[in-house]
Design a protein around this motif. Structure first.
Motif, PDB file in Angstrom:
ATOM      1  N   UNK A  29     -65.040  15.463 -34.949  1.00 23.73           N
ATOM      2  CA  UNK A  29     -66.315  15.382 -34.238  1.00 23.73           C
ATOM      3  C   UNK A  29     -66.711  13.918 -34.094  1.00 23.73           C
ATOM      4  N   UNK A  30     -67.268  13.580 -32.939  1.00 16.27           N
ATOM      5  CA  UNK A  30     -67.821  12.245 -32.726  1.00 16.27           C
ATOM      6  C   UNK A  30     -69.236  12.415 -32.178  1.00 16.27           C
ATOM      7  N   UNK A  34     -71.923   7.290 -32.495  1.00 14.56           N
ATOM      8  CA  UNK A  34     -71.142   7.081 -33.720  1.00 14.56           C
ATOM      9  C   UNK A  34     -69.912   6.224 -33.444  1.00 14.56           C
ATOM     10  N   UNK A  35     -69.347   5.666 -34.503  1.00  8.05           N
ATOM     11  CA  UNK A  35     -68.107   4.904 -34.394  1.00  8.05           C
ATOM     12  C   UNK A  35     -67.111   5.444 -35.404  1.00  8.05           C
ATOM     13  N   UNK A  36     -65.999   5.949 -34.886  1.00  6.66           N
ATOM     14  CA  UNK A  36     -64.934   6.510 -35.704  1.00  6.66           C
ATOM     15  C   UNK A  36     -63.707   5.625 -35.574  1.00  6.66           C
ATOM     16  N   UNK A 171     -70.210   6.825 -22.067  1.00  4.45           N
ATOM     17  CA  UNK A 171     -70.838   7.553 -23.171  1.00  4.45           C
ATOM     18  C   UNK A 171     -69.929   7.563 -24.394  1.00  4.45           C
ATOM     19  N   UNK A 172     -68.607   7.561 -24.136  1.00  2.00           N
ATOM     20  CA  UNK A 172     -67.628   7.524 -25.220  1.00  2.00           C
ATOM     21  C   UNK A 172     -66.485   6.619 -24.805  1.00  2.00           C
ATOM     22  N   UNK A 173     -66.147   5.656 -25.657  1.00  2.00           N
ATOM     23  CA  UNK A 173     -65.036   4.741 -25.391  1.00  2.00           C
ATOM     24  C   UNK A 173     -63.955   4.954 -26.434  1.00  2.00           C
ATOM     25  N   UNK A 204     -67.813   5.554 -30.072  1.00  3.57           N
ATOM     26  CA  UNK A 204     -66.493   4.927 -30.047  1.00  3.57           C
ATOM     27  C   UNK A 204     -65.508   5.649 -30.953  1.00  3.57           C
ATOM     28  N   UNK A 205     -64.267   5.735 -30.481  1.00  2.00           N
ATOM     29  CA  UNK A 205     -63.123   6.042 -31.334  1.00  2.00           C
ATOM     30  C   UNK A 205     -62.194   4.844 -31.208  1.00  2.00           C
ATOM     31  N   UNK A 206     -62.007   4.129 -32.306  1.00  2.00           N
ATOM     32  CA  UNK A 206     -61.257   2.875 -32.288  1.00  2.00           C
ATOM     33  C   UNK A 206     -59.982   3.027 -33.103  1.00  2.00           C
ATOM     34  N   UNK A 207     -58.840   2.818 -32.448  1.00  2.00           N
ATOM     35  CA  UNK A 207     -57.556   2.798 -33.141  1.00  2.00           C
ATOM     36  C   UNK A 207     -57.260   1.357 -33.525  1.00  2.00           C
ATOM     37  N   UNK A 208     -57.077   1.111 -34.814  1.00  2.00           N
ATOM     38  CA  UNK A 208     -56.795  -0.258 -35.260  1.00  2.00           C
ATOM     39  C   UNK A 208     -56.149  -0.231 -36.642  1.00  2.00           C
ATOM     40  N   UNK A 209     -55.349  -1.273 -36.919  1.00  2.00           N
ATOM     41  CA  UNK A 209     -54.793  -1.494 -38.257  1.00  2.00           C
ATOM     42  C   UNK A 209     -55.381  -2.758 -38.884  1.00  2.00           C
ATOM     43  N   UNK A 210     -56.272  -3.421 -38.148  1.00  2.00           N
ATOM     44  CA  UNK A 210     -56.749  -4.750 -38.515  1.00  2.00           C
ATOM     45  C   UNK A 210     -58.019  -4.603 -39.352  1.00  2.00           C
TER      46      UNK A 210
END
Length: 256
Positions: A29-30, A34-36, A171-173, A204-210
């Motif tokens: 759920x987002x 929110x920021x996931x 609305x969602x990135x 936001x849904x952010x894919x990152x390893x940093x």
């Protein structure tokens, strides 16, 4: 949309790419605003999730549900999803030869504005907004008149994704490793732009390893994707644990 329903609601989503099952079962759920953060080893399905939600035709949903802003997301075309306010930044943004950057973004923006019931922007008004946004993102103004991403460096391509996001105000990135190829100033621009849009209600849904970027973004939730499933959910401490122990070690801890 029901006020209690999350902006994005994914239930048991299963996705095939070609003859391979990549997402085995993803539920998340987002909520609005929110920021996931989504973490996972290479090949765990992070990019597949984003491309599937955006409607890429190569990603075939074989089961499950996804709802966005109260609508059945999977029933919408990619264009309809974008008009509804869903934005995806590509991990490797492609060139679009022969299509000027400013025309590409203005056409997309006016399609979104039409869906919102707003009047289209003419070239003069759009260029004023685009130049201001490009300056804030450290993107040379001259790149607005060049073909999309043609001859751009890796960092410039990612800044161009940020420019599109800044102007579209989704609305969602979904940001797929937006920091890769970025220098220190570029990463700072990512954080500033995310914070700005989040203050306006963008989720936001952010894919990152940093880890430094993740800490700066101050996520509400951190998820670890493993072999096409959400293996762990937590807060910033989960991201720190993964950075400290690695994905293999994290998987061993869960199994134990």
């Amino acid at each position: 949309m029901n006020s209690t329903e999350p902006l994005l609601q994914v239930r048991d989503l299963r996705v095939d790419v070609g003859d391979r099952n990549v997402l085995k079962s993803v539920t998340l759920d987002v909520p609005a605003g929110a920021l996931v953060v989504l973490m996972g080893a290479n090949g765990s399905g992070k990019s597949t999730l984003g491309l599937t939600l955006a409607g890429h035709p190569r990603y075939h949903v074989v089961g499950g549900q996804a709802r966005f802003a109260g609508q059945d997301l999977l029933a919408l075309s990619a264009q309809e999803r974008a008009r509804a306010g869903l934005f995806l930044s590509f991990q490797a943004p492609p060139d679009i030869p022969g299509v000027k950057n400013n025309l590409f973004i203005r056409t997309a923006l006016n399609a979104v504005r039409e869906a919102r019931g707003e009047a289209p922007l003419d070239a003069f008004d759009f260029l004023g907004s685009a130049r201001a946004a490009a300056q804030q993102l450290g993107l040379p103004e001259a790149m607005l008149g060049r073909p999309v991403n043609e001859g751009f460096s890796g960092g410039e391509r990612k800044r161009n994704e940020l420019l599109q996001m800044a102007l579209l105000q989704p609305r969602l990135a979904l940001l797929d490793e937006i920091d890769s190829g970025m220098d220190v100033d570029g990463v700072r621009a990512v954080v500033q732009q995310v914070q700005k849009l989040r203050a306006q209600g963008t989720a936001f849904v952010v894919v990152s390893h940093y880890l430094q970027l993740i800490e700066s973004l101050e996520p509400d939730t951190v998820l670890r994707l493993d072999q096409g499933c959400i293996a762990e959910a937590g807060d910033l401490e989960l991201a720190r644990d993964i950075a400290r122990t690695g994905f293999a070690r994290a998987a061993d801890l869960v199994e134990a």
